[in-house]
Write an enzyme that holds these catalytic residues in place. Structure first.
Site, PDB file in Angstrom:
ATOM      1  N   ASP A  24      -2.701  35.620 -17.590  1.00 22.56           N
ATOM      2  CA  ASP A  24      -1.466  35.651 -18.244  1.00 22.56           C
ATOM      3  C   ASP A  24      -1.165  34.610 -18.978  1.00 22.56           C
ATOM      4  O   ASP A  24      -1.880  33.332 -19.034  1.00 22.56           O
ATOM      5  CB  ASP A  24      -0.484  35.447 -16.970  1.00 22.56           C
ATOM      6  CG  ASP A  24       1.051  36.001 -17.343  1.00 22.56           C
ATOM      7  OD1 ASP A  24       1.193  36.705 -18.449  1.00 22.56           O
ATOM      8  OD2 ASP A  24       1.759  35.785 -16.497  1.00 22.56           O
ATOM      9  N   GLY A  25      -0.291  34.484 -20.052  1.00 23.97           N
ATOM     10  CA  GLY A  25      -0.049  33.396 -20.756  1.00 23.97           C
ATOM     11  C   GLY A  25      -0.739  33.428 -22.398  1.00 23.97           C
ATOM     12  O   GLY A  25      -0.428  32.666 -23.061  1.00 23.97           O
ATOM     13  N   ASN A  26      -1.238  34.743 -22.692  1.00 22.13           N
ATOM     14  CA  ASN A  26      -1.862  34.677 -23.815  1.00 22.13           C
ATOM     15  C   ASN A  26      -0.633  34.620 -25.190  1.00 22.13           C
ATOM     16  O   ASN A  26      -0.715  34.055 -26.089  1.00 22.13           O
ATOM     17  CB  ASN A  26      -2.343  36.106 -24.187  1.00 22.13           C
ATOM     18  CG  ASN A  26      -3.672  36.048 -23.404  1.00 22.13           C
ATOM     19  OD1 ASN A  26      -4.104  35.209 -23.065  1.00 22.13           O
ATOM     20  ND2 ASN A  26      -4.362  37.265 -23.331  1.00 22.13           N
ATOM     21  N   GLU A  71       2.032  48.951 -16.563  1.00 21.51           N
ATOM     22  CA  GLU A  71       3.416  48.513 -17.263  1.00 21.51           C
ATOM     23  C   GLU A  71       3.411  47.954 -18.496  1.00 21.51           C
ATOM     24  O   GLU A  71       4.395  48.049 -19.321  1.00 21.51           O
ATOM     25  CB  GLU A  71       4.089  47.472 -16.215  1.00 21.51           C
ATOM     26  CG  GLU A  71       4.555  48.070 -15.003  1.00 21.51           C
ATOM     27  CD  GLU A  71       3.409  48.503 -13.666  1.00 21.51           C
ATOM     28  OE1 GLU A  71       2.160  47.825 -13.828  1.00 21.51           O
ATOM     29  OE2 GLU A  71       3.717  49.614 -13.111  1.00 21.51           O
ATOM     30  N   ASN A  72       2.211  47.569 -18.942  1.00 26.58           N
ATOM     31  CA  ASN A  72       1.920  46.990 -20.276  1.00 26.58           C
ATOM     32  C   ASN A  72       2.209  47.966 -21.491  1.00 26.58           C
ATOM     33  O   ASN A  72       2.417  47.431 -22.557  1.00 26.58           O
ATOM     34  CB  ASN A  72       0.528  46.505 -20.459  1.00 26.58           C
ATOM     35  CG  ASN A  72       0.524  45.194 -19.676  1.00 26.58           C
ATOM     36  OD1 ASN A  72      -0.886  44.759 -19.403  1.00 26.58           O
ATOM     37  ND2 ASN A  72       1.757  44.373 -19.484  1.00 26.58           N
ATOM     38  N   ARG A 195      -4.087  33.080 -10.352  1.00 24.04           N
ATOM     39  CA  ARG A 195      -3.003  33.722 -11.575  1.00 24.04           C
ATOM     40  C   ARG A 195      -2.805  32.586 -12.499  1.00 24.04           C
ATOM     41  O   ARG A 195      -2.268  31.216 -12.045  1.00 24.04           O
ATOM     42  CB  ARG A 195      -1.665  34.061 -10.887  1.00 24.04           C
ATOM     43  CG  ARG A 195      -0.779  34.745 -12.109  1.00 24.04           C
ATOM     44  CD  ARG A 195       0.294  35.604 -11.692  1.00 24.04           C
ATOM     45  NE  ARG A 195       1.060  35.980 -12.917  1.00 24.04           N
ATOM     46  CZ  ARG A 195       1.649  36.910 -12.930  1.00 24.04           C
ATOM     47  NH1 ARG A 195       1.478  37.975 -11.777  1.00 24.04           N
ATOM     48  NH2 ARG A 195       2.153  37.566 -14.055  1.00 24.04           N
ATOM     49  N   SER A 203       2.234  41.356  -9.446  1.00 29.49           N
ATOM     50  CA  SER A 203       2.453  42.200 -10.643  1.00 29.49           C
ATOM     51  C   SER A 203       1.601  43.353 -10.279  1.00 29.49           C
ATOM     52  O   SER A 203       0.765  43.960 -11.208  1.00 29.49           O
ATOM     53  CB  SER A 203       1.977  41.598 -11.901  1.00 29.49           C
ATOM     54  OG  SER A 203       2.706  40.489 -12.159  1.00 29.49           O
ATOM     55  N   GLU A 214      -6.680  34.765  -0.789  1.00 30.26           N
ATOM     56  CA  GLU A 214      -6.124  33.481  -0.982  1.00 30.26           C
ATOM     57  C   GLU A 214      -5.525  33.454  -2.220  1.00 30.26           C
ATOM     58  O   GLU A 214      -6.390  33.932  -3.366  1.00 30.26           O
ATOM     59  CB  GLU A 214      -7.065  32.563  -0.830  1.00 30.26           C
ATOM     60  CG  GLU A 214      -7.684  32.182   0.817  1.00 30.26           C
ATOM     61  CD  GLU A 214      -6.376  31.824   1.616  1.00 30.26           C
ATOM     62  OE1 GLU A 214      -5.691  31.215   1.518  1.00 30.26           O
ATOM     63  OE2 GLU A 214      -6.497  32.334   3.112  1.00 30.26           O
TER      64      GLU A 214
HETATM   65  C1  FPP Z   1      -1.200  38.315 -20.771  1.00 30.79           C
HETATM   66  O1  FPP Z   1      -0.759  37.650 -21.383  1.00 30.79           O
HETATM   67  C2  FPP Z   1      -2.366  39.532 -21.325  1.00 30.79           C
HETATM   68  C3  FPP Z   1      -2.388  40.536 -21.546  1.00 30.79           C
HETATM   69  C4  FPP Z   1      -1.379  41.756 -20.798  1.00 30.79           C
HETATM   70  C5  FPP Z   1      -3.370  41.504 -22.225  1.00 30.79           C
HETATM   71  C6  FPP Z   1      -4.948  40.954 -21.925  1.00 30.79           C
HETATM   72  C7  FPP Z   1      -5.618  41.477 -23.016  1.00 30.79           C
HETATM   73  C8  FPP Z   1      -6.837  41.284 -23.196  1.00 30.79           C
HETATM   74  C9  FPP Z   1      -7.618  40.125 -22.721  1.00 30.79           C
HETATM   75  C10 FPP Z   1      -7.717  42.025 -24.412  1.00 30.79           C
HETATM   76  C11 FPP Z   1      -8.309  43.012 -23.852  1.00 30.79           C
HETATM   77  C12 FPP Z   1      -7.540  44.460 -24.247  1.00 30.79           C
HETATM   78  C13 FPP Z   1      -7.610  45.157 -23.334  1.00 30.79           C
HETATM   79  C14 FPP Z   1      -6.410  46.394 -23.641  1.00 30.79           C
HETATM   80  C15 FPP Z   1      -8.177  45.504 -22.130  1.00 30.79           C
HETATM   81  P1  FPP Z   1       0.821  37.942 -21.812  1.00 30.79           P
HETATM   82  O2  FPP Z   1       0.996  38.556 -23.133  1.00 30.79           O
HETATM   83  O3  FPP Z   1       1.517  38.627 -20.620  1.00 30.79           O
HETATM   84  O4  FPP Z   1       1.307  36.499 -21.979  1.00 30.79           O
HETATM   85  P2  FPP Z   1       2.761  35.735 -21.880  1.00 30.79           P
HETATM   86  O5  FPP Z   1       3.203  35.974 -20.550  1.00 30.79           O
HETATM   87  O6  FPP Z   1       2.751  34.291 -22.258  1.00 30.79           O
HETATM   88  O7  FPP Z   1       3.896  36.708 -23.040  1.00 30.79           O
END
Ligand code: FPP
Length: 250
Positions: A24-26, A71-72, A195, A203, A214
């Site tokens: 999470d956090g991308n 959900e994404n 996480r 989630s 854990e």
């Molecule tokens: C979480 O960060 C990231 C995701 C929901 C997507 C992760 C995707 C990859 C690693 C690429 C590979 C692609 C697929 C389709 C498997 P966020 O976007 O929820 O970050 P935020 O909470 O800061 O908005």
């Protein structure tokens, strides 16, 4: 500690058999740099590659990562489109990374919602890495635990109807037998779920499988996660007393 594999690294850490990660956090990582969210996902893929290598070298047996949840799909069309584009590109790269580290690839989740070429890509990457004998990297894509459990129930029920199971036979269904209908059939439960980016939520991830897992939550955003952070999580795990609902042993 119980239920942990016998691998101890050269600094005395016991390495968990199965580590699961909620990445999470991308998006936040990109936004903080004034970049489009897709750039955060791209950077997230690079982090993933490094962590796959680090886990394989440490002796982790299973690494399960939440790549895309059921959900994404609710995200903007633009973001979902960018993620699918990245996924197509990344699948090819994953095979290379996996073969480099003797890693077997497996996808869990409901694949039929993906475009046909992506579904074919998934089958191909599982086949092309099937003979690797090291760690198994499990990528959860279009995965949701509730969806997985409902699909398992459907599968079990259809089989039961077709084979004419009696009420008595259905009553005899065990937890272990049921687990064999889940996407994770044959895999051990995760020992540790990490996480990133500081949220205290499950989630819809591995709900059945993480009954005694854990949890480790770090504020570090996924693109900034690295081996040092991974070792911190494993060290924290090493300090936990796992009781699996039983009593503390004296
Ligand atoms: C979480 O960060 C990231 C995701 C929901 C997507 C992760 C995707 C990859 C690693 C690429 C590979 C692609 C697929 C389709 C498997 P966020 O976007 O929820 O970050 P935020 O909470 O800061 O908005």
């Amino acid at each position: 500690m119980e239920n942990v594999n016998d691998i101890i690294d050269n600094e005395g850490r016991s390495i968990p058999d199965h580590i699961a990660i909620i990445l999470d956090g991308n998006g936040r990582w990109a936004q903080r740099r004034g970049l489009p969210r897709a750039m955060g996902h791209k950077q997230g893929c690079e982090t993933l590659e490094t962590i796959i290598g680090d886990c394989a070298k440490l002796g982790v047996k299973y690494l399960t990562v939440y790549g895309f949840s059921t959900e994404n799909w609710k995200r903007s069309e633009e973001e979902v489109g960018a993620l699918m584009k990245l996924f197509r590109f990344y699948m090819v790269k994953l095979v290379k990374v996996a073969n480099e580290h003797n890693v077997r690839l497996r996808m869990i989740g409901e694949k039929s919602r993906f475009a046909p070429d992506i579904q074919e890509g998934i089958t191909r990457l599982e086949n092309e890495t099937r003979d690797n004998t090291g760690m198994t990297f499990v990528f959860a894509v279009n995965y949701g635990s509730r969806d997985e459990i409902v699909r398992a129930i459907r599968k079990y029920t259809i089989e039961a109807l077709k084979s004419g199971k009696s009420e008595e036979e259905i009553e005899a269904l065990t937890e272990q037998e049921f687990a064999g209908y889940l996407d994770t059939a044959g895999m051990p439960d995760p020992d540790l779920v990490i996480r990133t980016s500081g949220e205290f939520r499950i989630s819809n991830y591995l709900l059945w499988q993480s009954a005694y897992t854990e949890y480790y939550i770090t504020p570090v955003l996924w693109p900034d996660f690295n081996k040092a952070e991974l070792l911190k999580a494993i060290d924290d795990f090493n300090g936990r007393e796992r009781r699996f609902g039983g009593r503390l042993k004296k």
